[in-house]
Design a protein around this motif. Structure first.
Motif, PDB file in Angstrom:
ATOM      1  N   ASN A   1      -3.353  -7.277 -11.977  1.00 31.69           N
ATOM      2  CA  ASN A   1      -4.786  -6.974 -11.962  1.00 31.69           C
ATOM      3  C   ASN A   1      -5.311  -6.870 -10.535  1.00 31.69           C
ATOM      4  OD1 ASN A   1      -6.113  -6.629 -14.614  1.00 31.69           O
ATOM      5  ND2 ASN A   1      -5.104  -8.571 -15.046  1.00 31.69           N
ATOM      6  N   ASP A   2      -4.822  -7.725  -9.642  1.00 34.92           N
ATOM      7  CA  ASP A   2      -5.205  -7.637  -8.231  1.00 34.92           C
ATOM      8  C   ASP A   2      -4.742  -6.321  -7.620  1.00 34.92           C
ATOM      9  OD1 ASP A   2      -6.405 -10.132  -8.348  1.00 34.92           O
ATOM     10  OD2 ASP A   2      -4.746 -11.182  -7.335  1.00 34.92           O
ATOM     11  N   ALA A   3      -3.502  -5.927  -7.907  1.00 38.24           N
ATOM     12  CA  ALA A   3      -2.978  -4.661  -7.395  1.00 38.24           C
ATOM     13  C   ALA A   3      -3.808  -3.496  -7.939  1.00 38.24           C
ATOM     14  CB  ALA A   3      -1.508  -4.484  -7.787  1.00 38.24           C
ATOM     15  N   LEU A   4      -4.173  -3.594  -9.196  1.00 37.67           N
ATOM     16  CA  LEU A   4      -5.012  -2.569  -9.819  1.00 37.67           C
ATOM     17  C   LEU A   4      -6.353  -2.459  -9.095  1.00 37.67           C
ATOM     18  CD1 LEU A   4      -5.388  -0.595 -12.213  1.00 37.67           C
ATOM     19  CD2 LEU A   4      -6.227  -2.531 -13.535  1.00 37.67           C
TER      20      LEU A   4
ATOM     21  N   ASP B   1       0.850  -1.191   0.000  1.00 33.01           N
ATOM     22  CA  ASP B   1       0.000   0.000   0.000  1.00 33.01           C
ATOM     23  C   ASP B   1       0.891   1.248   0.000  1.00 33.01           C
ATOM     24  OD1 ASP B   1       0.874   0.400   2.661  1.00 33.01           O
ATOM     25  OD2 ASP B   1      -0.964  -0.436   3.514  1.00 33.01           O
ATOM     26  N   ASN B   2       0.283   2.420  -0.029  1.00 35.20           N
ATOM     27  CA  ASN B   2       1.043   3.667  -0.107  1.00 35.20           C
ATOM     28  C   ASN B   2       1.925   3.894   1.113  1.00 35.20           C
ATOM     29  OD1 ASN B   2       0.029   4.331  -2.637  1.00 35.20           O
ATOM     30  ND2 ASN B   2      -1.710   5.449  -1.791  1.00 35.20           N
ATOM     31  N   ALA B   3       1.448   3.525   2.296  1.00 28.52           N
ATOM     32  CA  ALA B   3       2.235   3.718   3.516  1.00 28.52           C
ATOM     33  C   ALA B   3       3.511   2.869   3.487  1.00 28.52           C
ATOM     34  CB  ALA B   3       1.391   3.386   4.746  1.00 28.52           C
ATOM     35  N   LEU B   4       3.389   1.610   3.059  1.00 27.19           N
ATOM     36  CA  LEU B   4       4.576   0.753   2.976  1.00 27.19           C
ATOM     37  C   LEU B   4       5.530   1.227   1.889  1.00 27.19           C
ATOM     38  CD1 LEU B   4       3.087  -2.811   3.539  1.00 27.19           C
ATOM     39  CD2 LEU B   4       4.655  -1.562   5.029  1.00 27.19           C
ATOM     40  N   LEU B   5       4.994   1.701   0.775  1.00 22.55           N
ATOM     41  CA  LEU B   5       5.842   2.226  -0.293  1.00 22.55           C
ATOM     42  C   LEU B   5       6.634   3.422   0.215  1.00 22.55           C
ATOM     43  CD1 LEU B   5       6.823   2.145  -3.220  1.00 22.55           C
ATOM     44  CD2 LEU B   5       4.868   3.590  -3.822  1.00 22.55           C
TER      45      LEU B   5
ATOM     46  N   ASN C   1       0.425  -0.631  -4.909  1.00 17.35           N
ATOM     47  CA  ASN C   1       1.640  -0.485  -5.702  1.00 17.35           C
ATOM     48  C   ASN C   1       2.353  -1.836  -5.732  1.00 17.35           C
ATOM     49  OD1 ASN C   1       1.470   2.616  -5.519  1.00 17.35           O
ATOM     50  ND2 ASN C   1       1.530   1.989  -3.393  1.00 17.35           N
ATOM     51  N   ILE C   2       3.351  -1.955  -6.592  1.00 13.81           N
ATOM     52  CA  ILE C   2       4.121  -3.188  -6.680  1.00 13.81           C
ATOM     53  C   ILE C   2       5.604  -2.849  -6.531  1.00 13.81           C
ATOM     54  CG2 ILE C   2       4.833  -5.110  -8.171  1.00 13.81           C
ATOM     55  CD1 ILE C   2       2.008  -5.049  -9.364  1.00 13.81           C
TER      56      ILE C   2
ATOM     57  N   PRO D   1       4.183   2.551  -9.160  1.00 10.05           N
ATOM     58  CA  PRO D   1       3.045   3.182  -8.491  1.00 10.05           C
ATOM     59  C   PRO D   1       1.732   2.760  -9.161  1.00 10.05           C
ATOM     60  CG  PRO D   1       4.567   4.834  -9.389  1.00 10.05           C
ATOM     61  CD  PRO D   1       5.034   3.500  -9.848  1.00 10.05           C
ATOM     62  N   TRP D   2       0.665   2.779  -8.388  1.00  9.07           N
ATOM     63  CA  TRP D   2      -0.632   2.324  -8.862  1.00  9.07           C
ATOM     64  C   TRP D   2      -1.009   2.961 -10.198  1.00  9.07           C
ATOM     65  CZ3 TRP D   2      -5.318   4.576 -10.001  1.00  9.07           C
ATOM     66  CH2 TRP D   2      -6.367   3.670 -10.234  1.00  9.07           C
TER      67      TRP D   2
END
Length: 166
Positions: A152-155, A9-13, A160-161, A90-91
């Motif tokens: 697709n799951d991340a989307l 997620d954004n916090a972990l990124l 984010n990946i 990023p997403w």
């Protein structure tokens, strides 16, 4: 070297972006070992998948090319050449990458790749070429489909990946 893709997620990124190179690698290892971690491990097939999609080794990513970014990420965390290769997507870029990949027939591209071309281009890993092409093709297609489903799951999740090739 193996490639692993981790959904964050954004916090972990942000936490990974603010970490030192050494701390980032340790944090990723710890995150990957969590039972709830969403990840895909491509093992040693990452360079071949990149070659099938781009006709280039992943050691030479194609800038601003979604099919290349699918394998190696969009942006690295560190400019230090001695640091581990860890990048992220990023997403917003995942949206573009998935759109492009859904227009590609990976199986058809795979049929056009010869074992000779993989050897000539020194695609990693070198010892894999001793297997039959049809066995390798099945493994590559399954890995590609698994990674595309992961994207697709991340989307769908708005995540984010993070890509690590260590």
């Amino acid at each position: 070297m193996i490639a692993q893709y981790l959904m964050v997620d954004n916090a972990l990124l942000e936490q990974l972006q603010n970490a030192t190179d050494t701390a980032r690698t340790a944090l990723l290892e710890s995150m990957s070992e969590q039972p709830q971690a969403q990840l895909v491990d491509l093992g040693k097939l990452w360079d071949i998948i990149h070659f099938v999609l781009t006709k280039h080794s992943a050691t030479q990513p194609v800038p601003d090319e979604p099919v290349s970014e699918f394998v190696v990420g969009v942006e690295t965390f560190s400019d230090n050449e001695d640091a581990d290769f860890i990048a992220f997507i990023p997403w917003a870029h995942i949206v573009e990458i998935v759109d492009v990949l859904e227009q590609i027939n990976f199986k058809k591209r795979l049929e056009k790749v010869s074992m000779k071309s993989l050897r000539e281009q020194a695609i990693f890993p070198p010892n894999i070429w001793q297997d039959k092409k049809e066995n390798l093709d099945k493994e590559l297609l399954a890995s590609y489909n698994e990674l595309l489903a992961f994207y697709n799951d991340a989307l769908d999740n708005g995540d984010n990946i993070v890509v690590s090739i260590l």
